[in-house]
Structure formats: structure tokens, C-alpha cells
Design an enzyme around this catalytic site. Structure first.
Site, PDB file in Angstrom:
ATOM      1  N   HIS A 115       3.048   2.473   7.609  1.00 52.61           N
ATOM      2  CA  HIS A 115       3.078   2.416   6.145  1.00 52.61           C
ATOM      3  C   HIS A 115       2.352   3.636   5.582  1.00 52.61           C
ATOM      4  O   HIS A 115       1.118   3.630   5.497  1.00 52.61           O
ATOM      5  CB  HIS A 115       2.395   1.139   5.643  1.00 52.61           C
ATOM      6  CG  HIS A 115       3.208  -0.091   5.840  1.00 52.61           C
ATOM      7  ND1 HIS A 115       4.144  -0.517   4.914  1.00 52.61           N
ATOM      8  CD2 HIS A 115       3.241  -0.987   6.855  1.00 52.61           C
ATOM      9  CE1 HIS A 115       4.709  -1.631   5.357  1.00 52.61           C
ATOM     10  NE2 HIS A 115       4.191  -1.933   6.536  1.00 52.61           N
ATOM     11  N   CYS A 133       8.731   1.254   7.583  1.00 51.36           N
ATOM     12  CA  CYS A 133       8.492   0.021   8.336  1.00 51.36           C
ATOM     13  C   CYS A 133       9.822  -0.685   8.621  1.00 51.36           C
ATOM     14  O   CYS A 133      10.653  -0.153   9.347  1.00 51.36           O
ATOM     15  CB  CYS A 133       7.481  -0.862   7.609  1.00 51.36           C
ATOM     16  SG  CYS A 133       6.829  -2.188   8.657  1.00 51.36           S
ATOM     17  N   GLU A 139       2.081   4.521   2.588  1.00 51.46           N
ATOM     18  CA  GLU A 139       1.399   4.145   1.338  1.00 51.46           C
ATOM     19  C   GLU A 139       0.056   3.462   1.598  1.00 51.46           C
ATOM     20  O   GLU A 139      -0.738   3.278   0.668  1.00 51.46           O
ATOM     21  CB  GLU A 139       2.311   3.251   0.487  1.00 51.46           C
ATOM     22  CG  GLU A 139       2.432   1.806   0.930  1.00 51.46           C
ATOM     23  CD  GLU A 139       3.402   1.567   2.079  1.00 51.46           C
ATOM     24  OE1 GLU A 139       3.663   0.381   2.370  1.00 51.46           O
ATOM     25  OE2 GLU A 139       3.900   2.544   2.686  1.00 51.46           O
TER      26      GLU A 139
END
EC number: 4.3.2.10
Length: 199
Positions: free
Chosen positions: A178, A78, A180
Site C-alpha cells: 500500500h 494491493c 498510501e
């Protein structure tokens, strides 16, 4: 065991990135210790917040030159990807200049900003990060600034305009989304960074 270090940029999503690697069974450490960063096998440059605040934190921690001189693989996430470019319009701040390109505010096309949610990612070059991931898979984005497609783009997405969803040059890799927070595709991308990106 690969030594994975998450560079402590002073931003908010450090623990969520660490948990994503923990779930995959990889040991990671969050640190801004220069010696640990230099000795890592693979590094993560995460980022949430503004470019000028992140660059200020890196400067205060004497990390800018260290990051610029790294020869092992680095994955920017990001804002971390945006910091890899030459300049960010967010705060009009010079960034790390690892990969050519500039970070600009996404133009007003009538869509709400920030872009927040799932979006399709199109691979435009072969890149080990995307091994085993289906073309046009969805990843999770939260951002108001983006890098225009250029010669270092390996994947693009569209939010009113095309932008770089992933960039790569030599040992530096960046993703605007992202991983994650991107479910199984994000988990596979992180696994690919550890196991498929050479060091």
C-alpha cells in the site's frame, strides 16, 4: 495538470488513496463513469477485500472490458494488482488478464496470515515507479494472497516465500503493498507514477 482518476471498485480504501494524492498536490477523482475513466491521463485501480467481490463490482459497473482496453498508464494497488493477473485462487475467480500470472494464497510457512506490516522490497528490473527509491526499502503490506515471481515482476519481497511486490507490462503497473500507507517511499512511488511513467 495530469488528469488522475481513481476507479471506483466499491472497496474500502478509495478515500485513503485519494488523500495520498491530495497530500502530494494532485487533483484526483473517484468514479466509475466510463467516459471519465476512458478520458483520464492516468488511472488507479485500488482494492481491499476479496477478488470475487471486486470482480463482481467491476462486472456490475460494466468496467471489465473498459479496463482491459485502456491504453493509458494504470496502477493497481494491493488487490488491484492481483486483479490484473489471469486468475485468483481467492474465490477461484477469473480476473482481468492484463498481465500473465495467477494469484495464490501465501503458503503456510509458520508466519501469521495475513502478512500485516512493513517488509523489504527488492527491485529486480528497472521501473520508473522506483526512481529515487533505495534498493531494499520498506513498504507496508496487508495481504494473504500473492502473485509468484514471473517475467513481469519488477520487484519481489519475501514472507516465507518470494512473491511479486510489483509487476508491470506495457501500460499496466501493479504493487502488492500500500503506497498510501508507506510513508515517504510510498509517496515518492505515487509521485513517480504521475510524473515519470510515460503516457
Amino acid at each position: 495538470m495530469t488528469n488522475i482518476t481513481i476507479i471506483d471498485t466499491g472497496c474500502a480504501n478509495l478515500s485513503s488513496v485519494k488523500f495520498a494524492f491530495d497530500r502530494l498536490g494532485y487533483n484526483t477523482e473517484i468514479t466509475f463513469d466510463l467516459n471519465k475513466i476512458k478520458s483520464a491521463d492516468k488511472l488507479i485501480l485500488p482494492g481491499v477485500g476479496t477478488a470475487n467481490a471486486a470482480m463482481y463490482n467491476l462486472q456490475e459497473r460494466q468496467l471489465i472490458e473498459t479496463i482491459q482496453n485502456l491504453t493509458q498508464p494504470v496502477l493497481g494497488i494491493c488487490l488491484g494488482m492481483q486483479l490484473m493477473t489471469e486468475f485468483s485462487e481467492e474465490g477461484n475467480v477469473p480476473t482481468l488478464n492484463l498481465i500473465s500470472g495467477k494469484t495464490n494464497r501465501i503458503p503456510d510457512t509458520g508466519l501469521p496470515l495475513p502478512q500485516m506490516g512493513w517488509n523489504r522490497v527488492q527491485f529486480v528490473k528497472n521501473c520508473p515507479l522506483f526512481d529515487g527509491i533505495v534498493q531494499n526499502s520498506h513498504f507496508y503490506f496487508v495481504h494473504s494472497y500473492a502473485v509468484s515471481p514471473n517475467e513481469h515482476s519488477v520487484a519481489i519481497s519475501n514472507y516465507g516465500v518470494n512473491f511479486s511486490a510489483a509487476i508491470a507490462k506495457e501500460n499496466f503497473y501493479g504493487v502488492q503493498f500500500h503506497p498510501e500507507r508507506s510513508g515517504k517511499n510510498g509517496a515518492l512511488l505515487l509521485k513517480n507514477f504521475v510524473e515519470k511513467v510515460p503516457f
